[in-house]
Write a protein that holds these residues in place. Structure first.
Motif, mmCIF file in Angstrom:
data_model
loop_
_atom_site.group_PDB
_atom_site.id
_atom_site.type_symbol
_atom_site.label_atom_id
_atom_site.label_comp_id
_atom_site.label_asym_id
_atom_site.label_seq_id
_atom_site.Cartn_x
_atom_site.Cartn_y
_atom_site.Cartn_z
ATOM 1 N N ARG A 7 -7.830 -0.695 13.565
ATOM 2 C CA ARG A 7 -8.291 0.482 12.828
ATOM 3 C C ARG A 7 -7.495 0.690 11.547
ATOM 4 O O ARG A 7 -8.057 0.866 10.466
ATOM 5 C CB ARG A 7 -8.202 1.723 13.722
ATOM 6 N N HIS A 8 -6.150 0.687 11.669
ATOM 7 C CA HIS A 8 -5.329 0.927 10.479
ATOM 8 C C HIS A 8 -5.457 -0.217 9.490
ATOM 9 O O HIS A 8 -5.524 0.008 8.271
ATOM 10 C CB HIS A 8 -3.863 1.110 10.880
ATOM 11 N N THR A 24 0.447 5.594 5.893
ATOM 12 C CA THR A 24 -0.292 5.891 4.668
ATOM 13 C C THR A 24 -0.970 7.250 4.733
ATOM 14 O O THR A 24 -1.700 7.618 3.817
ATOM 15 C CB THR A 24 -1.364 4.810 4.419
ATOM 16 N N ASP A 72 -9.394 -2.028 3.055
ATOM 17 C CA ASP A 72 -10.476 -1.542 2.195
ATOM 18 C C ASP A 72 -9.938 -0.671 1.065
ATOM 19 O O ASP A 72 -10.398 -0.759 -0.079
ATOM 20 C CB ASP A 72 -11.495 -0.758 3.019
ATOM 21 N N THR A 73 -8.938 0.175 1.386
ATOM 22 C CA THR A 73 -8.341 1.036 0.360
ATOM 23 C C THR A 73 -7.589 0.211 -0.678
ATOM 24 O O THR A 73 -7.676 0.481 -1.886
ATOM 25 C CB THR A 73 -7.392 2.054 1.010
ATOM 26 N N GLN A 126 -8.019 -2.195 8.971
ATOM 27 C CA GLN A 126 -9.317 -2.142 8.308
ATOM 28 C C GLN A 126 -9.322 -1.099 7.197
ATOM 29 O O GLN A 126 -9.749 -1.368 6.066
ATOM 30 C CB GLN A 126 -10.412 -1.814 9.320
ATOM 31 N N ARG A 127 -8.850 0.092 7.501
ATOM 32 C CA ARG A 127 -8.840 1.164 6.506
ATOM 33 C C ARG A 127 -7.899 0.847 5.347
ATOM 34 O O ARG A 127 -8.237 1.083 4.184
ATOM 35 C CB ARG A 127 -8.438 2.487 7.167
ATOM 36 N N SER A 128 -6.742 0.306 5.662
ATOM 37 C CA SER A 128 -5.767 0.008 4.614
ATOM 38 C C SER A 128 -6.245 -1.122 3.714
ATOM 39 O O SER A 128 -6.075 -1.069 2.490
ATOM 40 C CB SER A 128 -4.413 -0.360 5.237
ATOM 41 N N ASN A 150 -2.917 7.434 13.648
ATOM 42 C CA ASN A 150 -3.422 6.076 13.480
ATOM 43 C C ASN A 150 -3.297 5.545 12.059
ATOM 44 O O ASN A 150 -3.818 4.470 11.752
ATOM 45 C CB ASN A 150 -4.889 6.003 13.929
ATOM 46 N N ASP A 151 -2.617 6.296 11.197
ATOM 47 C CA ASP A 151 -2.416 5.863 9.807
ATOM 48 C C ASP A 151 -1.155 5.021 9.664
ATOM 49 O O ASP A 151 -0.461 5.082 8.642
ATOM 50 C CB ASP A 151 -2.331 7.071 8.872
ATOM 51 N N ASP A 211 0.809 -1.218 0.000
ATOM 52 C CA ASP A 211 0.000 0.000 0.000
ATOM 53 C C ASP A 211 0.845 1.271 0.000
ATOM 54 O O ASP A 211 0.350 2.351 -0.333
ATOM 55 C CB ASP A 211 -0.985 0.002 1.169
#
Length: 350
Positions: free
Chosen positions: A99-100, A87, A106-107, A102-104, A92-93, A51
């Motif tokens: 959390r990270h 990212t 999906d992206t 899940q977002r990463s 929290n990125d 990513d």
């Protein structure tokens, strides 16, 4: 192209995996598409990205390529990507928190134009997040069909063992692969990492199998060409890697043997270096990178290069790391032998 099982999974992958870090940044889209097509045409089936490569540019390029190709090509392509590093600007990125992740994830799915990622790899260890939290997310993602298999990358031996032992205790799926730097110029992970991988039946996916181009033979010792490339880079990490490579007498001696074996076989140094790597008992498939079609074709030629026992022994002996300190000297060498040679004699030597 030859095929091997991905670690202890039932998934078949080609014996050479195409790394795509520079596609979309160093290599323009037209040539990148040509490289991807040529790799698939040669029988390759696995693409590795992350990513953070080009801040998402690599994943996006693969996604556009997938959209532009037929369903048959898309269906037989195994997609591997990675998550861990920053990212975005938020605190929290980064890391392996739920959390990270899940977002990463999906992206990455959106960028790759995919409903599921075949091999989702943790790009590095996160000392701030409980292993249980990371594993519980991965288990949920597997159950939801968003990922098919889990891998790790850049872990030490104890980190790999802790991750696996915790997964076993939780009753969740185990990692099938480990992506590490490994080549004839970097063999230090043979001390602990490879024995841990072999003990747990985890397949090794070596990155930088040609040691940042050093093992291609394009450099000449003490010449301007030998001082170029990463040595003159503005990136401190690249400079450090280059100094390690170019200031080692062992590496230059290894390169001499590689060139000699290549000349005897009518092969290129790159092909010999890759052939040695694919012959190692821990290795599933090296990750080859190519900025041009010419580089890709040279690397793909490694599948036809077979090293006999004499050549393998010469390469292994000249490139062997030589630690003197306990427990990595003779004591460690005998321990490593146990996982490679299960003969009674090897066990008695322990």
């Amino acid at each position: 192209m030859n095929y091997r099982k991905l670690g202890h999974s039932g998934l078949s992958v080609s014996s050479l995996i195409l790394g795509t870090m520079g596609l979309g940044t160093e290599t323009n889209e037209k040539e990148a598409f040509a490289i991807l097509d040529a790799y698939l045409d040669a029988g390759g089936n696995t693409l590795d990205t992350a990513d953070v490569y080009g801040q998402g540019a690599s994943e996006e390029l693969i996604g556009r390529w997938r959209k532009s190709r037929s369903g048959d090509i898309v269906d037989r392509t195994v997609i591997a990507t990675k998550v861990r590093f920053g990212t975005g600007p938020d605190v929290n990125d980064v890391g392996l928190s739920r959390r990270h992740l899940q977002r990463s994830l999906d992206t990455s799915l959106i960028r790759l134009s995919a409903q599921s990622i075949d091999l989702y790899q943790l790009h590095g260890w996160d000392p701030l997040t409980p292993v249980e939290e990371t594993l519980s997310f991965l288990d949920a993602a597997l159950r939801a069909g968003k990922i098919q298999y889990v891998g790790v990358s850049n872990f030490t031996g104890w980190q790999l063992q802790l991750f696996i032992s915790t997964a076993q205790a939780m009753g969740v799926p185990l990692p099938v692969t480990m992506q590490q730097q490994y080549s004839l110029a970097y063999r230090e992970l043979e001390y602990e990492v490879i024995p841990a991988a072999l003990h747990n039946n985890v397949g090794l996916l070596p990155w930088s199998p040609l040691a940042a181009g050093f093992l291609t033979g394009k450099y000449i010792r003490d010449s301007e060409s030998g001082r170029g490339g990463r040595l003159t880079s503005d990136n401190p990490m690249n400079q450090h890697i280059a100094r390690q490579l170019h200031m080692s007498d062992r590496n230059w001696a290894t390169l001499d043997v590689i060139k000699d074996v290549a000349q005897q076989l009518g092969a290129t140094p790159s092909q010999v270096a890759l052939s040695w790597l694919t012959s190692q008992p821990s290795v599933t498939a090296p990750i080859i990178g190519a900025r041009t079609l010419e580089q890709l074709q040279d690397n793909l030629g490694a599948v036809d290069v077979v090293l006999d026992e004499s050549a393998l022994q010469r390469l292994t002996e000249v490139s062997a790391p030589t630690p003197d300190d306990y427990p990595y000297g003779r004591f460690g060498a005998l321990q490593r032998k146990r996982y490679i040679d299960s003969s009674e004699q090897a066990l008695r030597e322990l």
